[in-house]
Design a protein around this motif. Structure first.
Motif, short mmCIF file in Angstrom:
data_model
loop_
_atom_site.label_atom_id
_atom_site.label_comp_id
_atom_site.label_asym_id
_atom_site.label_seq_id
_atom_site.Cartn_x
_atom_site.Cartn_y
_atom_site.Cartn_z
N VAL A 62 0.83 -1.20 0.00
CA VAL A 62 0.00 0.00 0.00
C VAL A 62 0.87 1.26 0.00
O VAL A 62 0.54 2.25 -0.66
N ALA A 63 1.99 1.24 0.71
CA ALA A 63 2.88 2.40 0.71
C ALA A 63 3.46 2.63 -0.67
O ALA A 63 3.54 3.78 -1.15
N ALA A 64 3.87 1.56 -1.34
CA ALA A 64 4.44 1.69 -2.68
C ALA A 64 3.40 2.16 -3.69
O ALA A 64 3.70 2.94 -4.60
N ALA A 65 2.16 1.69 -3.54
CA ALA A 65 1.10 2.13 -4.45
C ALA A 65 0.87 3.63 -4.33
O ALA A 65 0.74 4.33 -5.34
N SER B 67 -3.32 -0.04 10.33
CA SER B 67 -1.90 0.09 9.99
C SER B 67 -1.72 0.34 8.50
O SER B 67 -0.86 1.13 8.09
N ALA B 68 -2.53 -0.32 7.67
CA ALA B 68 -2.41 -0.14 6.23
C ALA B 68 -2.82 1.27 5.81
O ALA B 68 -2.17 1.89 4.95
N VAL B 69 -3.88 1.79 6.40
CA VAL B 69 -4.29 3.17 6.09
C VAL B 69 -3.21 4.15 6.50
O VAL B 69 -2.90 5.11 5.78
N THR B 70 -2.59 3.89 7.65
CA THR B 70 -1.51 4.77 8.11
C THR B 70 -0.31 4.69 7.17
O THR B 70 0.32 5.71 6.87
N ALA B 71 0.01 3.48 6.69
CA ALA B 71 1.10 3.32 5.73
C ALA B 71 0.78 4.04 4.42
O ALA B 71 1.68 4.60 3.77
N ILE C 146 1.31 4.50 15.56
CA ILE C 146 0.45 5.01 14.49
C ILE C 146 0.60 6.53 14.38
O ILE C 146 0.70 7.09 13.27
N GLY C 147 0.61 7.21 15.52
CA GLY C 147 0.80 8.66 15.51
C GLY C 147 2.13 9.06 14.92
O GLY C 147 2.22 10.01 14.13
N LEU C 148 3.20 8.34 15.28
CA LEU C 148 4.52 8.64 14.73
C LEU C 148 4.55 8.41 13.23
O LEU C 148 5.17 9.18 12.49
N GLU C 149 3.89 7.36 12.77
CA GLU C 149 3.85 7.08 11.33
C GLU C 149 3.18 8.23 10.58
O GLU C 149 3.67 8.67 9.52
N CYS C 150 2.09 8.74 11.12
CA CYS C 150 1.40 9.87 10.48
C CYS C 150 2.28 11.12 10.49
O CYS C 150 2.33 11.86 9.49
#
Length: 255
Positions: free
Chosen positions: A62-65, A138-142, A221-225
């Motif tokens: 998902v991140a690569a897409a 997690s996928a939405v965050t990625a 999750i917060g750090l990823e965002c």
């Protein structure tokens, strides 16, 4: 809002790469599945847990897409001679970039689901409905963090007049450095210091914490965002600078 979604849909349809079904299937499904299978196979034969590469492969999909989608959508504006019209449109840079990103992020969620289903089936990784919800978060965050990095890479691709090199380098760096496939603690020290500042790693950690311990690490999750927003802000600054320079000198070819 209706104009935003219309622009997003038209931008996705205008990305002529998807008119080739073989190219779409290969990039969205086959490539992430075989990457995850490769790392999971190596992990199993080396005596390590396959859960990380199975989960990491899905989130990488998902991140690569999102990353490739926004980069290709922006650089194709230059390729087809519409870059100046796009940048000078009244829609606004932020809204336009998000419009070019959102459809690819949603498409990436499908890619992640198929990748996870294929690799989890092959390696016997079972999940509960609660696990599926945690993986979706997690996928939405990625997707958010991948979009942020994609905006910066799109700006670099426009500046370098090269469509694929920045995105390919970005994906390669995430594959090696993020910890999606190999625990960060197994990497050299200088890479361990770099990993927290890149997208994907925190989202993978949050998903694995839930699968292994039953809780959910919302701080990850917060750090990823925050990481994704930081990379996206850097890309917006670069776009704004290139646009301002082109307007001052009276030529969109300078972007």
């Amino acid at each position: 809002m209706g104009r935003f979604w219309l622009s997003a849909r038209l931008s996705y349809r205008a990305l002529f790469t998807w008119l080739n079904p073989a190219g779409y299937v290969a990039s969205r499904f086959l490539a992430p599945i075989f990457t995850a299978l490769l790392f999971a196979t190596v992990a199993r034969h080396s005596g390590n847990d396959v859960q990380r590469p199975v989960v990491g492969g899905a989130l990488m999909a998902v991140a690569a897409a999102a990353l490739f989608g926004v980069t290709l959508a922006v650089t194709n504006e230059r390729f087809y001679g519409t870059l100046g019209a796009w940048l000078s449109s009244p829609q606004g840079l932020v809204s336009s970039l998000l419009g070019k990103s959102v459809t690819h992020a949603v498409d990436g969620l499908l890619s992640a689901a198929v990748t996870f289903a294929a690799t989890a089936t092959m390696f016997g990784t079972a999940i509960s409905p609660g696990d599926a919800l945690a993986l979706l978060i997690s996928a939405v965050t990625a997707a958010v963090s991948g979009t942020g990095l994609g905006i910066l890479l799109a700006a670099l691709a426009v500046a370098l007049r090269d469509t694929f090199t920045p995105a390919n380098i970005g994906q390669a760096v995430l594959t090696v450095v993020s910890g999606a496939f190999v625990p960060v603690t197994h990497l050299p020290a200088f890479i361990q210091a770099l990993s927290p500042w890149l997208p994907l790693g925190h989202a993978v950690d949050a998903a694995l914490v839930h699968l292994e311990r039953g809780g959910f690490d919302w701080s990850a999750i917060g750090l990823e965002c925050l990481v994704g927003l930081a990379w996206g802000a850097a890309g917006l600054v670069m776009f704004a600078w290139m646009t301002a320079r082109a307007r001052r000198q009276g030529s969109w070819d300078l972007v």
